[in-house]
Design a protein around this motif. Structure first.
Motif, PDB file in Angstrom:
ATOM      1  N   VAL A  32       0.877  -1.126  -0.132  1.00  0.00           N
ATOM      2  CA  VAL A  32      -0.225  -0.099  -0.067  1.00  0.00           C
ATOM      3  C   VAL A  32       0.710   1.388   0.123  1.00  0.00           C
ATOM      4  O   VAL A  32       1.854   1.109   0.696  1.00  0.00           O
ATOM      5  N   GLY A  33       0.555   2.263  -0.625  1.00  0.00           N
ATOM      6  CA  GLY A  33       1.188   3.258  -0.938  1.00  0.00           C
ATOM      7  C   GLY A  33       0.279   4.703  -0.317  1.00  0.00           C
ATOM      8  O   GLY A  33      -0.934   4.741  -1.021  1.00  0.00           O
ATOM      9  N   VAL A  34       0.846   5.569   0.388  1.00  0.00           N
ATOM     10  CA  VAL A  34       0.154   6.678   0.661  1.00  0.00           C
ATOM     11  C   VAL A  34       1.179   7.874   0.205  1.00  0.00           C
ATOM     12  O   VAL A  34       2.019   7.880   0.668  1.00  0.00           O
ATOM     13  N   TRP A  35       0.632   8.817  -0.607  1.00  0.00           N
ATOM     14  CA  TRP A  35       1.253  10.302  -0.937  1.00  0.00           C
ATOM     15  C   TRP A  35       0.342  11.562  -0.895  1.00  0.00           C
ATOM     16  O   TRP A  35      -0.776  11.206  -1.056  1.00  0.00           O
ATOM     17  N   HIS A  36       0.990  12.401  -0.150  1.00  0.00           N
ATOM     18  CA  HIS A  36       0.061  13.639  -0.242  1.00  0.00           C
ATOM     19  C   HIS A  36       0.854  14.886  -0.799  1.00  0.00           C
ATOM     20  O   HIS A  36       2.269  14.733  -0.660  1.00  0.00           O
ATOM     21  N   PRO A  37       0.178  15.804  -1.010  1.00  0.00           N
ATOM     22  CA  PRO A  37       1.018  16.886  -1.611  1.00  0.00           C
ATOM     23  C   PRO A  37       1.719  17.699  -0.497  1.00  0.00           C
ATOM     24  O   PRO A  37       1.358  17.374   0.505  1.00  0.00           O
ATOM     25  N   GLU A  38       2.855  18.567  -1.120  1.00  0.00           N
ATOM     26  CA  GLU A  38       3.472  19.361   0.063  1.00  0.00           C
ATOM     27  C   GLU A  38       2.665  20.274   0.600  1.00  0.00           C
ATOM     28  O   GLU A  38       2.851  20.513   1.983  1.00  0.00           O
ATOM     29  N   GLU A  39       1.914  21.052   0.087  1.00  0.00           N
ATOM     30  CA  GLU A  39       1.053  22.135   0.838  1.00  0.00           C
ATOM     31  C   GLU A  39      -0.149  21.600   1.402  1.00  0.00           C
ATOM     32  O   GLU A  39      -0.767  20.629   1.068  1.00  0.00           O
ATOM     33  N   SER A  40      -0.252  22.302   2.318  1.00  0.00           N
ATOM     34  CA  SER A  40      -1.531  22.209   3.181  1.00  0.00           C
ATOM     35  C   SER A  40      -2.175  23.454   3.605  1.00  0.00           C
ATOM     36  O   SER A  40      -1.675  24.588   3.809  1.00  0.00           O
ATOM     37  N   ILE A  41      -3.650  23.415   4.134  1.00  0.00           N
ATOM     38  CA  ILE A  41      -4.357  24.459   4.848  1.00  0.00           C
ATOM     39  C   ILE A  41      -4.737  24.253   6.032  1.00  0.00           C
ATOM     40  O   ILE A  41      -5.531  23.159   6.370  1.00  0.00           O
ATOM     41  N   THR A  42      -4.373  25.023   7.023  1.00  0.00           N
ATOM     42  CA  THR A  42      -5.097  24.697   8.297  1.00  0.00           C
ATOM     43  C   THR A  42      -6.455  25.369   8.534  1.00  0.00           C
ATOM     44  O   THR A  42      -6.853  26.141   7.496  1.00  0.00           O
ATOM     45  N   ASN A  43      -7.182  24.862   9.354  1.00  0.00           N
ATOM     46  CA  ASN A  43      -8.458  25.445   9.694  1.00  0.00           C
ATOM     47  C   ASN A  43      -8.406  26.892   9.931  1.00  0.00           C
ATOM     48  O   ASN A  43      -9.345  27.561   9.320  1.00  0.00           O
ATOM     49  N   GLU A  44      -7.421  27.547  10.538  1.00  0.00           N
ATOM     50  CA  GLU A  44      -7.529  28.767  10.666  1.00  0.00           C
ATOM     51  C   GLU A  44      -7.189  29.504   9.643  1.00  0.00           C
ATOM     52  O   GLU A  44      -7.795  30.594   9.113  1.00  0.00           O
ATOM     53  N   GLU A  45      -6.529  29.072   8.584  1.00  0.00           N
ATOM     54  CA  GLU A  45      -6.038  29.641   7.292  1.00  0.00           C
ATOM     55  C   GLU A  45      -7.385  29.996   6.428  1.00  0.00           C
ATOM     56  O   GLU A  45      -7.683  30.728   5.864  1.00  0.00           O
ATOM     57  N   LEU A  46      -8.111  28.633   6.450  1.00  0.00           N
ATOM     58  CA  LEU A  46      -9.330  28.397   5.743  1.00  0.00           C
ATOM     59  C   LEU A  46     -10.328  29.428   6.170  1.00  0.00           C
ATOM     60  O   LEU A  46     -11.022  29.967   5.441  1.00  0.00           O
ATOM     61  N   VAL A  47     -10.459  29.414   7.544  1.00  0.00           N
ATOM     62  CA  VAL A  47     -11.566  30.390   8.025  1.00  0.00           C
ATOM     63  C   VAL A  47     -11.407  31.970   7.855  1.00  0.00           C
ATOM     64  O   VAL A  47     -12.078  32.585   7.360  1.00  0.00           O
ATOM     65  N   ASN A  48     -10.080  31.920   7.976  1.00  0.00           N
ATOM     66  CA  ASN A  48      -9.802  33.536   7.658  1.00  0.00           C
ATOM     67  C   ASN A  48     -10.055  33.971   6.404  1.00  0.00           C
ATOM     68  O   ASN A  48     -10.731  35.052   6.008  1.00  0.00           O
TER      69      ASN A  48
END
Ligand code: CO8
Length: 372
Positions: free
Chosen positions: A8-24
């Motif tokens: 099994v392989g799991v890959w995720h992108p480098e960039e992420s968004i926190t709840n705070e960033e999203l809500v702002n």
């Protein structure tokens, strides 16, 4: 012949968004909308947009952050969608790129090379285009001889894809199958909708299924059986599709993006999923108490808590039913595979586990597995 999951392989992108960033970003968009439409809101013609809150999001869903393939644009209040550069027909597509990253990890975990694979299934909630299949593009990029196809089953795409691999192996139409779930969902998120802007994240997962006799990896799981059910519901919906062009409607309007009646989904899907899992275990004369690990769909932490409680008569521990929502959010069909990918190496020979997805369609898919 015993069929197994050997990697099994799991890959995720480098960039992420926190709840705070999203809500702002959402709240700034809402304030802007409310200011611009103050007269109409005052006159009762339009409704003011309410604020979102990071505390609500974490409490209602268990989500703290989500990965995103292209962060640029998604938080820009003049845009509210990721900005993904178009690629020419002679270039690797975005979704194939995500699929490849996950596939390579699964091949390493399964101790396989592309030459060992003879079938590729790309199974996810959306494909970037209708044809040529993303699976065939990945097949070409890896140099795999055989065949590939795409399939869509929303939240259950990953488990249903593994079901098809299991059947192809049982039928003898393939010897070693690569199932890939490139969940590039951010372009389908309505970042201006308070009820759903926080739910989803991008990720890629992949699994290798083959016969036990060819499997050589360190962690091999016998697939004891598969079980699936679907029941039509409009409570989770995206109307995006190629017919919009002929209907002369806005192909990108809000109803063309993910939307749901979240409360109804919660109420209807939890008992369905719990009953499904109990029936699947019963087929093997197993009870929930016999299950060492629950790799459940990751839509909402409260759903998983409730489903486990119904089955076990108590709350499951984090070790029994791992949650990845805090870091990954809901990744459409990939959630249960992420949980499996991150939390399967510690089981010992003979341990029983269950992978189960549940969601849009409605669709529920499970695999009862046993560590070899
Ligand atoms: N911030 C602050 N307050 C909020 C927010 C927010 N962001 N959103 C809602 N509220 C408010 C509401 O307005 C409401 O206020 P009031 O009580 O005054 O009316 C209050 O909070 C409670 O709202 P809800 O009843 O909506 O809140 P819930 O506690 O039910 O939580 C959830 C909402 C989290 C959506 C919950 O209902 C849920 O998880 N339901 C199940 C959802 C689910 O599993 N969906 C499956 C998704 S489909 C899928 O997994 C794959 C689909 C394909 C991928 C698509 C990719 C884009």
């Amino acid at each position: 012949q015993q069929i197994v999951i050997s990697g099994v392989g799991v890959w995720h992108p480098e960039e992420s968004i926190t709840n705070e960033e999203l809500v702002n970003s959402y709240n700034a968009y809402a304030d802007n909308y409310n200011n611009e439409n103050a007269d109409k809101i005052e006159a009762g013609v339009l409704t003011a947009m309410p604020h979102s809150s990071a505390e609500f999001i974490e409490k209602a869903s268990g989500i703290k952050s989500r990965y995103i393939y292209q962060k640029e644009g998604a938080l820009d209040i003049t845009r509210m969608k990721p900005q993904i550069a178009p690629r020419g027909d002679d270039m690797l597509s975005h979704q194939a790129e995500i699929a490849l990253e996950a596939a390579k990890k699964a091949l390493v975990a399964a101790n396989k090379t592309a030459q060992d694979i003879d079938a590729v299934i790309v199974s996810c909630a959306y494909t970037q285009r209708a044809y040529p299949a993303i699976a065939i593009e990945v097949q070409e990029a890896l140099g795999i001889e055989g065949f590939g196809f795409d399939m869509l089953v929303a939240c259950s795409a990953a488990t249903f894809g593994m079901h098809r691999a299991y059947e192809m192996l049982a039928a003898g139409s393939a010897k070693c199958v690569l199932v890939i779930n490139p969940e590039l969902v951010s372009p389908q998120i309505n970042y201006t909708d308070r009820d759903s802007h926080f739910i989803f994240g991008d990720v890629g997962t992949a699994t290798v299924l083959e016969h036990a006799e060819t499997a050589t990896s360190d962690h091999i799981y016998d697939v004891l059986s598969t079980k699936a059910v679907t029941k039509y519901s409009s409570n989770i919906r995206s109307n995006f599709g190629y017919v919009s062009r002929a209907e002369d409607v806005d192909p990108y309007g809000p109803d063309k993006l993910f939307h749901q009646a979240g409360r109804k989904v919660f109420k209807e899907v939890c008992p369905m999923a719990a009953d499904h899992i109990a029936a699947h275990l019963e087929r093997h004369n197993l009870t929930p108490a016999d299950v060492k690990r629950w790799w459940l769909h990751q839509a909402n932490i409260n759903m998983n808590t409730l489903i486990c409680k119904r089955l076990l008569g108590r709350e499951a521990t984090k070790e029994e039913a791992p949650i990845v929502l805090d870091e990954y959010a809901n990744t459409a069909s990939a959630g249960s595979v992420i949980a499996f990918g991150l939390y399967h190496q510690d089981l010992t020979s003979g341990d029983i586990g269950i992978l189960c997805s549940f969601g849009a369609g409605y669709s529920i898919g499970s695999l009862v597995v046993q560590k070899r």
